[in-house]
Scaffold this active site. Structure first.
Site, PDB file in Angstrom:
ATOM      1  N   GLU A  50      -1.032  -6.305  -7.357  1.00  0.00           N
ATOM      2  CA  GLU A  50       0.250  -5.606  -7.469  1.00  0.00           C
ATOM      3  C   GLU A  50       1.359  -6.627  -7.732  1.00  0.00           C
ATOM      4  OE1 GLU A  50       0.913  -2.294  -7.630  1.00  0.00           O
ATOM      5  OE2 GLU A  50       2.693  -3.368  -8.292  1.00  0.00           O
ATOM      6  N   PRO A 108      -2.667 -13.075   5.697  1.00  0.00           N
ATOM      7  CA  PRO A 108      -1.721 -14.142   6.048  1.00  0.00           C
ATOM      8  C   PRO A 108      -2.350 -15.534   5.959  1.00  0.00           C
ATOM      9  CG  PRO A 108      -2.525 -13.034   8.029  1.00  0.00           C
ATOM     10  CD  PRO A 108      -3.090 -12.284   6.865  1.00  0.00           C
ATOM     11  N   ALA A 133      20.198 -19.954  -7.939  1.00  0.00           N
ATOM     12  CA  ALA A 133      20.061 -20.931  -6.854  1.00  0.00           C
ATOM     13  C   ALA A 133      20.314 -20.235  -5.520  1.00  0.00           C
ATOM     14  CB  ALA A 133      21.070 -22.055  -7.061  1.00  0.00           C
ATOM     15  N   PHE A 150      14.936 -11.360   3.650  1.00  0.00           N
ATOM     16  CA  PHE A 150      14.628 -12.465   2.715  1.00  0.00           C
ATOM     17  C   PHE A 150      15.252 -12.257   1.348  1.00  0.00           C
ATOM     18  CE2 PHE A 150      11.317 -11.409  -0.467  1.00  0.00           C
ATOM     19  CZ  PHE A 150      10.931 -10.144  -0.059  1.00  0.00           C
ATOM     20  N   ARG A 152       9.920 -11.400   6.576  1.00  0.00           N
ATOM     21  CA  ARG A 152       8.836 -12.382   6.616  1.00  0.00           C
ATOM     22  C   ARG A 152       9.201 -13.625   5.798  1.00  0.00           C
ATOM     23  NH1 ARG A 152       3.874  -8.547   5.066  1.00  0.00           N
ATOM     24  NH2 ARG A 152       5.524  -7.647   3.788  1.00  0.00           N
ATOM     25  N   GLU A 185       9.799  -6.544  -3.679  1.00  0.00           N
ATOM     26  CA  GLU A 185      10.493  -5.703  -2.706  1.00  0.00           C
ATOM     27  C   GLU A 185      11.962  -5.551  -3.110  1.00  0.00           C
ATOM     28  OE1 GLU A 185       9.636  -6.945   1.332  1.00  0.00           O
ATOM     29  OE2 GLU A 185       7.561  -7.288   0.731  1.00  0.00           O
ATOM     30  N   CYS A 194       4.932 -13.483   0.232  1.00  0.00           N
ATOM     31  CA  CYS A 194       3.964 -13.898  -0.803  1.00  0.00           C
ATOM     32  C   CYS A 194       4.073 -15.335  -1.290  1.00  0.00           C
ATOM     33  CB  CYS A 194       4.096 -12.972  -2.002  1.00  0.00           C
ATOM     34  SG  CYS A 194       3.395 -11.356  -1.670  1.00  0.00           S
ATOM     35  N   PHE A 195       5.270 -15.763  -1.684  1.00  0.00           N
ATOM     36  CA  PHE A 195       5.364 -17.026  -2.432  1.00  0.00           C
ATOM     37  C   PHE A 195       4.730 -18.208  -1.696  1.00  0.00           C
ATOM     38  CE2 PHE A 195       9.177 -16.023  -5.447  1.00  0.00           C
ATOM     39  CZ  PHE A 195       8.361 -15.142  -6.139  1.00  0.00           C
ATOM     40  N   LYS A 249      -2.778 -13.359 -10.366  1.00  0.00           N
ATOM     41  CA  LYS A 249      -1.776 -12.999  -9.351  1.00  0.00           C
ATOM     42  C   LYS A 249      -1.236 -14.262  -8.669  1.00  0.00           C
ATOM     43  CE  LYS A 249       0.781 -10.970  -6.496  1.00  0.00           C
ATOM     44  NZ  LYS A 249       1.098  -9.776  -5.827  1.00  0.00           N
ATOM     45  N   ARG A 252      13.199 -19.347 -24.885  1.00  0.00           N
ATOM     46  CA  ARG A 252      11.934 -19.878 -24.360  1.00  0.00           C
ATOM     47  C   ARG A 252      11.976 -19.984 -22.846  1.00  0.00           C
ATOM     48  NH1 ARG A 252      11.958 -25.286 -27.632  1.00  0.00           N
ATOM     49  NH2 ARG A 252      14.073 -25.101 -26.827  1.00  0.00           N
ATOM     50  N   GLY A 296       0.810  -1.223   0.000  1.00  0.00           N
ATOM     51  CA  GLY A 296       0.000   0.000   0.000  1.00  0.00           C
ATOM     52  C   GLY A 296       0.842   1.270   0.000  1.00  0.00           C
TER      53      GLY A 296
HETATM   54  C1  UDX Z   1      -0.298  -7.215   1.867  1.00  0.00           C
HETATM   55  C2  UDX Z   1      -0.659  -8.697   1.769  1.00  0.00           C
HETATM   56  O1  UDX Z   1       0.139  -9.429   2.664  1.00  0.00           O
HETATM   57  C3  UDX Z   1      -0.489  -9.274   0.405  1.00  0.00           C
HETATM   58  O2  UDX Z   1      -1.206 -10.475   0.315  1.00  0.00           O
HETATM   59  C4  UDX Z   1      -1.043  -8.427  -0.619  1.00  0.00           C
HETATM   60  O3  UDX Z   1      -0.652  -8.906  -1.871  1.00  0.00           O
HETATM   61  C5  UDX Z   1      -0.684  -6.988  -0.443  1.00  0.00           C
HETATM   62  O4  UDX Z   1      -0.934  -6.531   0.877  1.00  0.00           O
HETATM   63  P1  UDX Z   1       1.956  -6.045   2.575  1.00  0.00           P
HETATM   64  O5  UDX Z   1       1.662  -4.638   2.183  1.00  0.00           O
HETATM   65  O6  UDX Z   1       3.346  -6.536   2.399  1.00  0.00           O
HETATM   66  O7  UDX Z   1       1.100  -7.079   1.738  1.00  0.00           O
HETATM   67  O8  UDX Z   1       1.422  -6.302   4.065  1.00  0.00           O
HETATM   68  P2  UDX Z   1       1.770  -5.492   5.384  1.00  0.00           P
HETATM   69  O9  UDX Z   1       3.098  -4.820   5.240  1.00  0.00           O
HETATM   70  O10 UDX Z   1       1.511  -6.410   6.514  1.00  0.00           O
HETATM   71  O11 UDX Z   1       0.693  -4.313   5.397  1.00  0.00           O
HETATM   72  C6  UDX Z   1      -0.652  -4.445   5.690  1.00  0.00           C
HETATM   73  C7  UDX Z   1      -1.104  -3.244   6.538  1.00  0.00           C
HETATM   74  O12 UDX Z   1      -2.521  -3.287   6.692  1.00  0.00           O
HETATM   75  C8  UDX Z   1      -0.499  -3.204   7.949  1.00  0.00           C
HETATM   76  O13 UDX Z   1       0.178  -1.988   8.148  1.00  0.00           O
HETATM   77  C9  UDX Z   1      -1.718  -3.330   8.864  1.00  0.00           C
HETATM   78  O14 UDX Z   1      -1.607  -2.565  10.060  1.00  0.00           O
HETATM   79  C10 UDX Z   1      -2.844  -2.799   7.980  1.00  0.00           C
HETATM   80  N1  UDX Z   1      -4.193  -3.264   8.357  1.00  0.00           N
HETATM   81  C11 UDX Z   1      -4.429  -4.579   8.510  1.00  0.00           C
HETATM   82  C12 UDX Z   1      -5.208  -2.326   8.516  1.00  0.00           C
HETATM   83  O15 UDX Z   1      -4.997  -1.123   8.397  1.00  0.00           O
HETATM   84  N2  UDX Z   1      -6.468  -2.787   8.809  1.00  0.00           N
HETATM   85  C13 UDX Z   1      -6.755  -4.103   8.980  1.00  0.00           C
HETATM   86  O16 UDX Z   1      -7.893  -4.471   9.240  1.00  0.00           O
HETATM   87  C14 UDX Z   1      -5.678  -5.027   8.830  1.00  0.00           C
HETATM   88  C1  UDX Z   2       7.286 -11.556  -5.329  1.00  0.00           C
HETATM   89  C2  UDX Z   2       6.975 -11.377  -6.823  1.00  0.00           C
HETATM   90  O1  UDX Z   2       8.200 -11.311  -7.553  1.00  0.00           O
HETATM   91  C3  UDX Z   2       6.155 -10.117  -7.032  1.00  0.00           C
HETATM   92  O2  UDX Z   2       5.782  -9.984  -8.408  1.00  0.00           O
HETATM   93  C4  UDX Z   2       4.913 -10.179  -6.170  1.00  0.00           C
HETATM   94  O3  UDX Z   2       4.152  -8.997  -6.300  1.00  0.00           O
HETATM   95  C5  UDX Z   2       5.259 -10.414  -4.719  1.00  0.00           C
HETATM   96  O4  UDX Z   2       6.077 -11.586  -4.580  1.00  0.00           O
HETATM   97  P1  UDX Z   2       9.049 -10.519  -3.611  1.00  0.00           P
HETATM   98  O5  UDX Z   2       8.641 -11.654  -2.734  1.00  0.00           O
HETATM   99  O6  UDX Z   2       9.028  -9.136  -3.062  1.00  0.00           O
HETATM  100  O7  UDX Z   2       8.112 -10.479  -4.911  1.00  0.00           O
HETATM  101  O8  UDX Z   2      10.548 -10.775  -4.155  1.00  0.00           O
HETATM  102  P2  UDX Z   2      11.172 -11.723  -5.288  1.00  0.00           P
HETATM  103  O9  UDX Z   2      12.204 -10.944  -5.987  1.00  0.00           O
HETATM  104  O10 UDX Z   2      10.139 -12.357  -6.124  1.00  0.00           O
HETATM  105  O11 UDX Z   2      11.947 -12.841  -4.431  1.00  0.00           O
HETATM  106  C6  UDX Z   2      11.259 -13.810  -3.665  1.00  0.00           C
HETATM  107  C7  UDX Z   2      12.249 -14.789  -3.055  1.00  0.00           C
HETATM  108  O12 UDX Z   2      12.812 -15.636  -4.041  1.00  0.00           O
HETATM  109  C8  UDX Z   2      13.438 -14.125  -2.345  1.00  0.00           C
HETATM  110  O13 UDX Z   2      13.715 -14.794  -1.138  1.00  0.00           O
HETATM  111  C9  UDX Z   2      14.570 -14.296  -3.333  1.00  0.00           C
HETATM  112  O14 UDX Z   2      15.834 -14.307  -2.701  1.00  0.00           O
HETATM  113  C10 UDX Z   2      14.225 -15.632  -3.942  1.00  0.00           C
HETATM  114  N1  UDX Z   2      14.796 -15.817  -5.288  1.00  0.00           N
HETATM  115  C11 UDX Z   2      14.368 -15.048  -6.328  1.00  0.00           C
HETATM  116  C12 UDX Z   2      15.762 -16.786  -5.502  1.00  0.00           C
HETATM  117  O15 UDX Z   2      16.155 -17.497  -4.570  1.00  0.00           O
HETATM  118  N2  UDX Z   2      16.283 -16.949  -6.757  1.00  0.00           N
HETATM  119  C13 UDX Z   2      15.868 -16.193  -7.811  1.00  0.00           C
HETATM  120  O16 UDX Z   2      16.386 -16.403  -8.927  1.00  0.00           O
HETATM  121  C14 UDX Z   2      14.883 -15.210  -7.591  1.00  0.00           C
END
Ligand code: UDX
Ligand code: UDX
Length: 471
Positions: free
Chosen positions: A156, A88, A259, A329, A337, A160, A267-268, A211, A251, A12
């Protein structure tokens, strides 16, 4: 037009900051229940670390970007309401350990229904199970306040560490919905900086499922390359060479073939488990089993890394100091996380190692909280032994040198760029012999580290090629 977003988190916050930057005439109000988080967004110390974010926030904050806890007011004033609260994995009841916990989404929908008047466009930004929009629509229409709603799905795809660039130059923006007019309104916001042909529109369910599918495919690539890394270690092949060889096939493509000790992040794992739960719900057990293997392989990779450390260090790490470099991470974020580092550290602690952890962006309190949580079982039980280990066998270092000083080994768990430019001669001189170096990110050059005198073990690179079937 006015925009509000409920949830000032990793998604957000940066997303709204970018919309506010690109649309200076549109007021953007980000609200959250968490006062501490909102105070941080209004301060010079933003709650999340993301390269380039500070500049974007500073440009728009006070002009057309505001952060507050006034959720009701923000809902009343806005024409478009984004929901970006966390979803979560459920830890209790039906679907525990798999299904998404939609409690916060439902609460938001109820709060919107209660406070809205006129017409509102409600946008799902959070990643959700397919057909959640159905439930959101029913809740919105249940208040009989006279307000009318259109629900859109606009997942989205930012990652990160590269969020600002991903928001500025996305591969695509996806908008799913039923009302052409609502879709066009949201399109017109993104079209301020993104070419129209990169804004894809679909029906609601395709958008929600896309997504989950995108994250499943990305995680699957990481698990696939990690699976091959184990075979590389057994055979004498080199995983980076294999990745380069297959990645140059157009491809397959070169991205997401690094690795590692396993994927982390919010997320994953959550999204795949959610997908598995959905498949089972629809009776598609083979499909569920297929995707679940991606998470099984990831758990195997994390465990394999800590087990290899123990085996290599003469089958015991008890009372040995191990310097841990990196806890986030991935690089360029302070997010921990589901970081693979948590589980590697927990397993080493349970082998009675003494860990000295350094991460450039993660504070001590967060590291200890994550380790305590990882030692706690599903029913909330933490054994006295585990608590003792986290309290007494974990120390936090200010830098890499302090983490490595007097250590038997170093484990690189996050690929921070600054780890590449460390004075390795100094590090080696301060360590015990043999000076083990376990590179969980294949960040460091093997020949260089050999020359400094380290015994380096990397992912997918066999240390002892005598195991090769041809030797
Ligand atoms: C979140 C979700 O985890 C993910 O599935 C989604 O794709 C995008 O939104 P993220 O922004 O990383 O991802 O989560 P987080 O950093 O935990 O932020 C959520 C925020 O919502 C927190 O700051 C929390 O305090 C707030 N919240 C939660 C509210 O304001 N009201 C609520 O009822 C619950
Ligand atoms: C992911 C998706 O990429 C993004 O599109 C979605 O909106 C949220 O989830 P994020 O989790 O922020 O984003 O980071 P990402 O770069 O995808 O990495 C995820 C994890 O995979 C990390 O722990 C990273 O270290 C690992 N990773 C990624 C590998 O180990 N090897 C790779 O080649 C790529």
């Amino acid at each position: 037009m006015k925009i509000c977003c409920i949830g000032a988190g990793y998604v957000g916050g940066p997303t709204m900051a970018m919309i506010a930057k690109q649309c200076p005439d549109i007021p953007v109000h980000v609200v959250d229940l968490n006062q501490e988080r909102i105070d941080a967004w209004n301060s010079d110390h933003l709650p999340i670390y993301e390269p380039g974010l500070e500049e974007v926030v500073k440009e728009a904050r006070g002009r057309n970007l505001t952060f507050s806890t006034r959720v009701d007011d923000a809902i009343q004033e806005a024409d478009i309401i984004f929901i970006s609260v966390n979803t979560p994995t459920k830890t209790f009841g039906i679907g525990a350990g798999r299904a998404a916990n939609l409690e916060f989404i439902e609460k938001c929908a109820r709060q919107i229904a209660k406070n809205a008047s006129g017409h509102k466009i409600v946008v799902e930004k959070s990643t959700l199970p397919v057909r959640t929009a159905e439930a959101v629509k029913r809740i919105l229409s249940s208040e009989c306040s006279g307000a009318t709603f259109d629900v859109l799905s606009n997942p989205e795809f930012l990652a990160e560490g590269t969020a600002i660039d991903d928001l500025l130059n996305p591969d695509r923006v996806l908008i799913g919905g039923e009302s052409e007019a609502a879709i066009e309104t949201l399109c017109s916001v993104y079209a301020r900086w993104i070419p129209r042909d990169q804004i894809l529109t679909t029906n609601l369910w395709s958008s929600e499922l896309s997504k989950l599918t995108a994250n499943a495919f990305l995680a699957q690539r990481v698990s696939s390359i990690n699976a091959m890394s184990a075979l590389c270690e057994a055979t004498g092949a080199d995983i980076d060479e294999v990745a380069r060889a297959i990645g140059s096939d157009s491809r397959i493509g070169p991205k997401f073939l690094k690795a590692s000790i396993g994927f982390g992040g919010s997320c994953f794992q959550k999204d795949i488990l959610n997908l598995v739960y959905l498949c089972e719900h629809f009776g598609l057990h083979q499909v569920a089993n297929y995707w679940e293997q991606v998470v099984v392989m990831n758990d195997y990779q994390k465990r394999r890394f800590s087990e290899d450390i123990v085996k290599t260090m003469f089958n015991t790490v008890s009372d040995k100091k191990i310097g841990i470099w990196g806890f986030a991470f991935k690089k360029d974020t302070n997010d921990t996380r589901e970081s693979a580092a948590i589980y590697v550290c927990r397993d080493l602690l349970r082998e009675r190692a003494r860990l000295c952890i350094h991460d450039p962006r993660v504070p001590e309190k967060q590291i200890r909280q994550e380790l305590m949580a990882a030692c706690t079982d599903m029913s909330g039980h933490l054994t006295e032994k585990d608590r003792w280990l986290v309290e007494n066998n974990v120390s936090i270092a200010k830098n890499c040198y302090e983490a490595a000083d007097d250590a038997h080994a170093i484990a690189v768990l996050t690929e921070w760029d600054e780890f590449k430019t460390i004075d390795f001669e100094r590090v080696h001189a301060s360590m015990h012999r043999p000076s083990f170096l376990f590179d969980g990110r294949n960040l460091l050059d093997q020949a260089t580290m050999d020359a400094f005198g380290f015994e380096m073990h990397a992912i997918g690179k066999s240390f002892n090629r005598k195991n090769s079937p041809n030797s």
